[in-house]
Design an enzyme around this catalytic site. Structure first.
Site, short mmCIF file in Angstrom:
data_model
loop_
_atom_site.label_atom_id
_atom_site.label_comp_id
_atom_site.label_asym_id
_atom_site.label_seq_id
_atom_site.Cartn_x
_atom_site.Cartn_y
_atom_site.Cartn_z
N ALA A 110 -74.44 -22.44 17.70
CA ALA A 110 -73.65 -21.48 16.94
C ALA A 110 -73.41 -22.06 15.55
O ALA A 110 -72.92 -23.18 15.42
CB ALA A 110 -72.32 -21.20 17.62
N GLY A 127 -64.84 -42.69 15.81
CA GLY A 127 -66.27 -42.45 15.55
C GLY A 127 -67.21 -43.14 16.50
O GLY A 127 -67.22 -42.87 17.70
N THR A 130 -72.06 -31.77 9.64
CA THR A 130 -72.40 -33.19 9.57
C THR A 130 -72.68 -33.76 10.95
O THR A 130 -73.74 -34.34 11.20
CB THR A 130 -71.24 -33.97 8.92
N VAL A 131 -71.73 -33.60 11.87
CA VAL A 131 -71.88 -34.21 13.19
C VAL A 131 -72.91 -33.45 14.03
O VAL A 131 -73.72 -34.06 14.75
CB VAL A 131 -70.52 -34.30 13.91
N GLU A 172 -60.37 -36.04 1.31
CA GLU A 172 -60.44 -34.60 1.07
C GLU A 172 -59.67 -34.25 -0.21
O GLU A 172 -58.83 -35.03 -0.67
CB GLU A 172 -59.79 -33.84 2.23
N GLU A 220 -65.63 -39.14 23.58
CA GLU A 220 -65.71 -40.46 22.94
C GLU A 220 -65.68 -40.37 21.43
O GLU A 220 -65.06 -41.19 20.75
CB GLU A 220 -66.98 -41.18 23.43
N GLY A 269 -66.05 -39.04 -1.89
CA GLY A 269 -66.16 -38.24 -0.67
C GLY A 269 -65.48 -38.87 0.53
O GLY A 269 -65.63 -38.40 1.65
N LYS A 321 -60.59 -34.14 17.98
CA LYS A 321 -59.39 -34.92 18.33
C LYS A 321 -58.13 -34.06 18.34
O LYS A 321 -57.26 -34.25 19.19
CB LYS A 321 -59.23 -36.10 17.37
N LYS A 336 -55.53 -39.34 17.16
CA LYS A 336 -56.32 -40.34 17.88
C LYS A 336 -55.42 -41.24 18.71
O LYS A 336 -55.76 -41.62 19.84
CB LYS A 336 -57.13 -41.16 16.88
#
Lengths: 438, 438
Positions: free
Chosen positions: A45, A136, A13-14, A192, A131, A189, A107, A207
């Site tokens: 990767a 987020g 996703t990120v 989890e 950051e 979603g 994190k 965090k």
């Protein structure tokens, strides 16, 4: 034009969001960089070379070996978006040894292993930017490390887990209960299959650990964070809190205490008039109080491809700008110079002072309230607000809700034990801390 | 240890606050800088050498000649806190010619003369830092220039004048009216004897000009900002807005428009559920929407010695860190490289599109509402919300309040003219724009 080459670990996703920004917002980023640097994704990767990608990877070398990326001589900055604290740790250690700069959204890795990582990075002269690891898309790390650098930070308090805030927001609806709302969150979603990490405050504790370190200039101390989840909060508690003028929020709180610092994640009653009480749904927000600036707040989406990648790419731009800056002039990774970090103790939860919300069911007999009041008085606890009403499902019982003055946690616990031993009180007493800020 | 020497222009509220921070928070700042730099106040230009000082000035050279400070070879950074756009401008131009870096809280100077100042500063290789010029202690300049650098900014909207927000907040109380609340604000020191600058939105327009420039990468265009004050907003409007689920806020709004940008300051209805609607009293807040991050918000005190000086000292620390950085690697003064600024036009207020709140008094006769509806329909304006109630002070009249769909400003103005020509409508029609964001 100089070329800066990125090696990504992870294209989920990120990772996909990061490549997407670099591809679609290239013009705007180039306008900021003045056209003097081009940013190239050299290698990524991935888990599986044959999987469909959310972005165009034409011209990018894909590999299944993350170590190949950190050892690639053509990679200048390693962008770690794979998560986890084992292979990711090995990769970043190797990258640092190879004198590559790091941008990471991890994190858990920073909170649990950051102390060593930042030391090695300093020795090797490289930066670790993170950051995106906290809240987020909200640039809260930059605010704490730079924007508020003139202040001694007094405390911070944040809604730093969107799943938990979504659940507590949905639970405001009459009749909603935790398990039912959790199920809905899972379907959407937002949660989890195993929600422990979010709902029990572990993610928030990661965090909080990071924010506390850079706010106060202390070492990262994840194992010292007191953590209490939201699974015991009932719809009734949320309704009663609202009747008394409060919202219940799952806050991560870091504060100066009498002999050190207090680091904790727990459900908290916050007065309606405080801005953070009005932060709803999956959104995050962090309040920060400095000795000169007073109270500030930073709000935004705490997760998702776009917001998280926004922070990742901002870090990449920051690292590029600082490449030729003398190391001692750069903003230190943890906000304070490593040799200036203090190891002031984290105080035990029993030693914190707080106001408390208590809710319990008692027989609706004459004299019960007098007995309750007497137990509180014996512990020198005063009752600031009291609300009593008949139980909806049992007319012989009353629900009693109260908010106390600020007392030591061990004191309220003793009083709760005494109350629970009263034969007129049914079941356990619900206890939720009340925020001290206004 | 390197010494960095500051020359201050002005020792009023913010100047005193700045010296106070440098004196009282020295240890914390040194921990951040790693003890490698000491910050010394070398010289301060004051109005009157004999006036009592809010801070200890022992060992600091005081002068009544600001040009002496900018020409002082022992001053590395000029910190301009005197205000105004004439002498301050001369001083900063001279300081830049002398290759001194600038930290300034002067929003008018940056908004009105920044284009030339930044050009000269770039030619001379010096920085101009101005975090304190916008929204006091909130690090919004840093968020826009760096924290959100990966985004194309779509729009921003801010409560950027504490006086105006205080007045609108107090006007929520039943029966309160503008002039009475303004008087109270003046007594409390929140408003000046001549409140025009705050109440008519000129101060906000200065700040908006600056934020728009660094959000979009456009030149500073203060003279193009449409400005409308809050003095015509009545207590009734605030009450009616609340009945419809809105708060009235004096917002500075900068947004991308069809053929350029829209820059405007005006009273605005904002839905209760939007976080900024809950920002009350003298506090400031800025919402920023980016194409990747989505909506973020930054909140804090927008004025006062401590908050403003917090931003001034953060700028000083930033400038110190960037002293040895190659100029082309530094964050550009206006966020984008100067040669990358676009001069896209600012659209005329007649061409913006907005939803509108209208309030007027009409004879309570049969057929009036039909006539009103027909005029709106002729202009292709649909009425989204309508509220009618008898006038409190005239039983023959009704107050009619409505919120329209999003239409062009020139269209609503035509409809308003048509309504005002109806003989059943008494007096002028109040028109307030309704925020498009949710």
């Amino acid at each position: 034009m100089k070329e800066v080459r990125l090696g990504l670990l992870g294209l989920g996703t990120v990772g996909g969001g990061t490549v997407n920004i670099l591809q679609t917002t290239q013009t705007e980023i180039q306008r900021r960089l003045g056209g003097k640097v081009s940013v190239k994704v050299e290698q990524i990767a991935v888990r599986d070379l044959n999987r469909a990608r959310p972005v165009d990877t034409t011209g990018i070398d894909l590999t299944t070996d993350p170590l190949a990326v950190v050892n690639n001589p053509n990679v200048d900055i390693v962008v770690e978006l794979m998560g986890g604290t084992t292979l990711a740790k090995t990769c970043l250690e190797q990258a640092i040894q190879n004198k590559k700069h790091i941008v990471t959204a991890n994190k858990a890795l920073i909170a649990e292993h950051g102390n060593e990582l930042f030391k090695t990075a300093e020795a090797q002269g490289v930066m670790i930017a993170y950051e995106s690891a906290v809240a987020g898309g909200i640039p809260i790390i930059k605010a704490l490390r730079e924007g508020l650098a003139a202040n001694q930070i007094e405390w911070l308090a944040g809604i730093i887990n969107g799943t938990g805030n979504y659940i507590l927001t949905e639970m405001k609806k009459p009749g909603a209960d935790f398990s039912q709302v959790l199920k809905k969150a899972q379907e959407l979603g937002y949660a989890e299959a195993d929600p422990t990490f979010d709902v029990e405050g572990i993610d928030a504790a990661h965090k909080l650990t990071i924010m506390a370190s850079i706010a106060f200039g202390i070492e990262l101390q994840f194992d010292k964070v007191y953590t209490e989840g939201i699974s015991k909060v009932t719809g009734d508690d949320i309704q009663f809190a609202q009747k008394l003028g409060y919202q219940i929020k799952h806050l991560g709180i870091a504060a100066r205490a009498d002999n050190g610092f207090s680091l904790r994640v727990h459900p908290t009653l916050v007065k309606d008039s405080v801005l953070i009480a009005n932060v709803n749904g999956v959104m995050n927000a962090v309040m920060v109080a400095g000795n000169h600036v007073g109270q500030t707040l930073y709000y935004g989406p705490g997760a998702g491809a776009g917001p998280t990648a926004s922070a990742v790419v901002a870090d990449i731009i920051d690292v590029i700008r600082a490449l030729r800056q003398p190391q001692e002039d750069r903003v230190p990774g943890l906000g304070f110079a490593l040799d200036q970090l203090t190891s002031a103790p984290v105080v035990a939860i029993d030693d914190i002072k707080s106001a408390y919300y208590l809710r319990f069911y008692a027989k609706d007999h004459a004299g019960v309230l007098a007995k309750v009041s007497s137990i509180m008085a014996q512990s020198q606890i005063s009752i600031e607000l009291l609300h009593q009403e008949p139980c909806a499902d049992n007319e012989d019982d009353a629900t009693i809700v109260m908010i106390t003055n600020k007392v030591q946690e061990s004191t309220i616990n003793q009083a709760i034990s005494a109350l629970e031993s009263m034969e007129e009180i049914d079941g356990d007493i619900m206890r939720i801390r009340v925020a001290g800020f206004k």
